[in-house]
Design a protein around this motif. Structure first.
Motif, PDB file in Angstrom:
ATOM      1  N   LYS A  58      52.523 -68.525  73.282  1.00  0.00           N
ATOM      2  CA  LYS A  58      52.494 -68.687  71.839  1.00  0.00           C
ATOM      3  C   LYS A  58      51.084 -68.472  71.295  1.00  0.00           C
ATOM      4  O   LYS A  58      50.904 -68.076  70.149  1.00  0.00           O
ATOM      5  N   ASN A  59      50.109 -68.773  72.144  1.00  0.00           N
ATOM      6  CA  ASN A  59      48.713 -68.578  71.775  1.00  0.00           C
ATOM      7  C   ASN A  59      47.955 -68.039  72.981  1.00  0.00           C
ATOM      8  O   ASN A  59      48.259 -68.391  74.130  1.00  0.00           O
ATOM      9  N   GLU A  64      46.724 -66.400  67.773  1.00  0.00           N
ATOM     10  CA  GLU A  64      48.170 -66.631  67.790  1.00  0.00           C
ATOM     11  C   GLU A  64      48.903 -65.351  68.207  1.00  0.00           C
ATOM     12  O   GLU A  64      48.550 -64.257  67.767  1.00  0.00           O
TER      13      GLU A  64
END
Length: 544
Positions: A58-59, A64
């Protein structure tokens, strides 16, 4: 002083694992505007039999992941080039570091290169830029996780099993009462009709047909004439009928008894000698049995009307039969319901195994300690002085360094703090240590790493393979990273485990900061935990 420092570093450290490099890293641009996409590309060349796993993130560092693109595969002779792209963005201006990403190739971890990018501000002209209404509030995704989906599936399956049980119970009780016939002739006639409706002859099940046909006749004789017909051989049964006809004054022609005997012996040949009667013979045998039953029923002398006590007794017997049948049907309902639940569970499990893999099913149904750590509530805290800010699945516990280090090492130290979760033989192990020295010291991080590895070897690490590279935090603080594999010996049961380790070392004027992570090699959940921990590292300046 340097010699004493190396001795101290040899006695200081902790834990575990290794790797090689086989991943090319590139990015489409190193400078972009706020909110714009950086396209990070990872390439690796493997054999056709290799299995490559790119992480789902997700990151990546402070950026991001807005898009995880499908993997492109290019065949080159006997090898395949796999290309994985991530779309990254950041909404705050500044300089950022994209940290190394861990890729599994045949269950072995490999790291991409870390890259530096810059995010620039966007100038906004409010006089010419068209303004838009504020968008409606969007519902945020729940952080509950996916466990409730499996719970819901289980509830639905159990509900289906309960419905099957209720449905069978509702429709069977009335049927049972109807099947408990008032007279033997009524029962025999109904069973003969049911036998024809099964169409066993048309299906070629001749043996089953004759077995049921003769059982109907034997049951009738046993219930109506009170002869143990089910337990008797054909000869014994025929002899018993002749004796009963004399005692009960039944008017039976020799032809009736002979017809019964012919059918019974024909059934014996079918069941035991694998005889195959012709279709017309089968029809004749069925008709003979029906005529025999009707003849026997007409030949039984009419009894004097039963008294009230006999009537009550007959009714009690009938109710007893109903209870027995109800019990049998209840057992059948339970078995059917359980079989339905087992079938649905098996089908659901098989579906997930086929679509998600056996490990996915095992980890979600049975559980996996690393998975529970990864999906649990993480803690972000500062440890030691110079402070290390780090995010971990569990709070690290302070250890008494006086009990860990010898007096010779403590003589060099002004202050040392050590924080630990787990141990080298656990599924996941992480330590943070910070040290301030009494005298100004030129710390060689490469030598410090070497000392840490020797300590790990002294603690049970064998066959240590090590790689070393520079490491940079998200804030741009530089240090040294050592990583590799080793075999960890369990001193209790003498078993050994292949492990993967990562060691981060940072130096300040009179301080040393160290982070050690160790887990079982090939544990994908632990790989994700490790990456998340390393991406969260922040360092504080030493305070006097």
């Amino acid at each position: 002083m340097k010699l004493k420092l190396y001795i101290f570093l040899f006695l200081l450290s902790t834990t575990v694992f290794a790797q090689q490099k086989q991943v090319e890293t590139s990015i489409d641009t190193t400078k972009n505007k706020i909110g714009a996409e950086f396209k990070l590309t990872l390439k690796t060349v493997v054999s056709s039999k290799s299995k490559v796993v790119f992480p789902k993130l997700k990151n990546i560092g402070a950026l991001e992941v807005i898009e995880s693109y499908p993997i492109d595969t290019v065949k080159k002779n006997d090898t395949y080039e796999l290309i994985k792209k991530y779309g990254l963005t950041q909404f705050d201006s500044g300089k950022y570091t994209i940290p190394a990403i861990k890729i599994l190739i045949d269950k072995k971890p490999f790291l991409s290169d870390s890259l530096s990018v810059e995010v620039a501000n966007v100038k906004v002209d409010t006089l010419q830029q068209k303004m838009y209404d504020i968008k409606d509030i969007s519902t945020a995704e729940s952080g509950i996780g996916s466990w409730w989906i499996y719970l819901l599936i289980l509830i639905v399956i159990l509900a289906i099993g309960a419905f099957v049980y209720w449905y069978m119970k509702k429709h069977q009780k009335k049927k049972i009462e109807e099947e408990v016939y008032k007279t033997p002739i009524e029962k025999a006639t109904s069973l003969l009709n049911n036998l024809e409706q099964k169409e066993l002859v048309q299906k070629g099940e001749i043996k089953e047909y004759y077995s049921e046909l003769t059982d109907i006749a034997r049951n009738y004789i046993e219930e109506a004439i009170h002869i143990p017909a089910m337990e008797s051989t054909t000869s014994e049964l025929i002899q018993a009928i002749r004796l009963a006809s004399t005692k009960k004054k039944m008017t039976l022609t020799p032809e009736t008894v002979e017809n019964l005997e012919r059918v019974l012996r024909q059934a014996d040949l079918v069941k035991f000698a694998k005889s195959k009667p012709l279709d017309f013979e089968i029809t004749e045998d069925r008709n003979k049995i029906q005529r025999v039953i009707l003849t026997l029923d007409n030949a039984i002398p009419t009894e004097v009307p039963a008294e009230e006590e006999d009537q009550l007794l007959n009714e009690a017997q009938r109710q007893k039969q109903i209870k027995i049948q109800l019990q049998k049907k209840r057992n059948k309902r339970i078995v059917t319901s359980i079989a339905t639940v087992v079938f649905l569970l098996t089908a659901t499990t098989t579906y997930f195994i086929v679509t998600k893999g056996f490990s996915f099913v095992k980890d979600n149904l049975i559980g996996h300690p690393s998975k529970e750590l990864l999906e649990g509530e993480w803690v972000k805290s500062e440890y030691g002085n110079p402070g290390v800010v780090i995010e971990t699945p569990k709070v690290l516990k302070r250890m008494d360094t006086q009990k860990v280090l010898p007096k010779e090492a403590m003589a060099l130290i002004k202050e040392m703090q050590l924080f630990v979760y787990g141990s080298m033989i656990d599924n996941f192990y992480v330590t943070v240590s910070t040290t301030k020295f009494k005298n100004p010291t030129d710390i060689d991080l490469a030598k410090a790493l070497e000392g840490s590895l020797k300590v790990m070897e002294a603690q049970g690490g064998k066959n240590i393979i090590v790689k070393q590279e520079d490491f940079q935090t998200n804030e741009g603080i530089e240090g040294v990273k050592g990583y590799g594999t080793m075999t960890v010996l369990n001193p209790i049961d003498k078993s050994s485990t292949k492990a993967y380790y990562e060691i981060l070392l940072f130096k300040q004027e009179q301080g040393l900061q160290q982070i050690v992570i160790l887990h079982e090699e090939g544990d994908t959940y632990a790989n994700e935990i490790s990456a998340r921990i390393l991406n969260s590292v922040e360092l504080k300046k030493a305070s006097n």
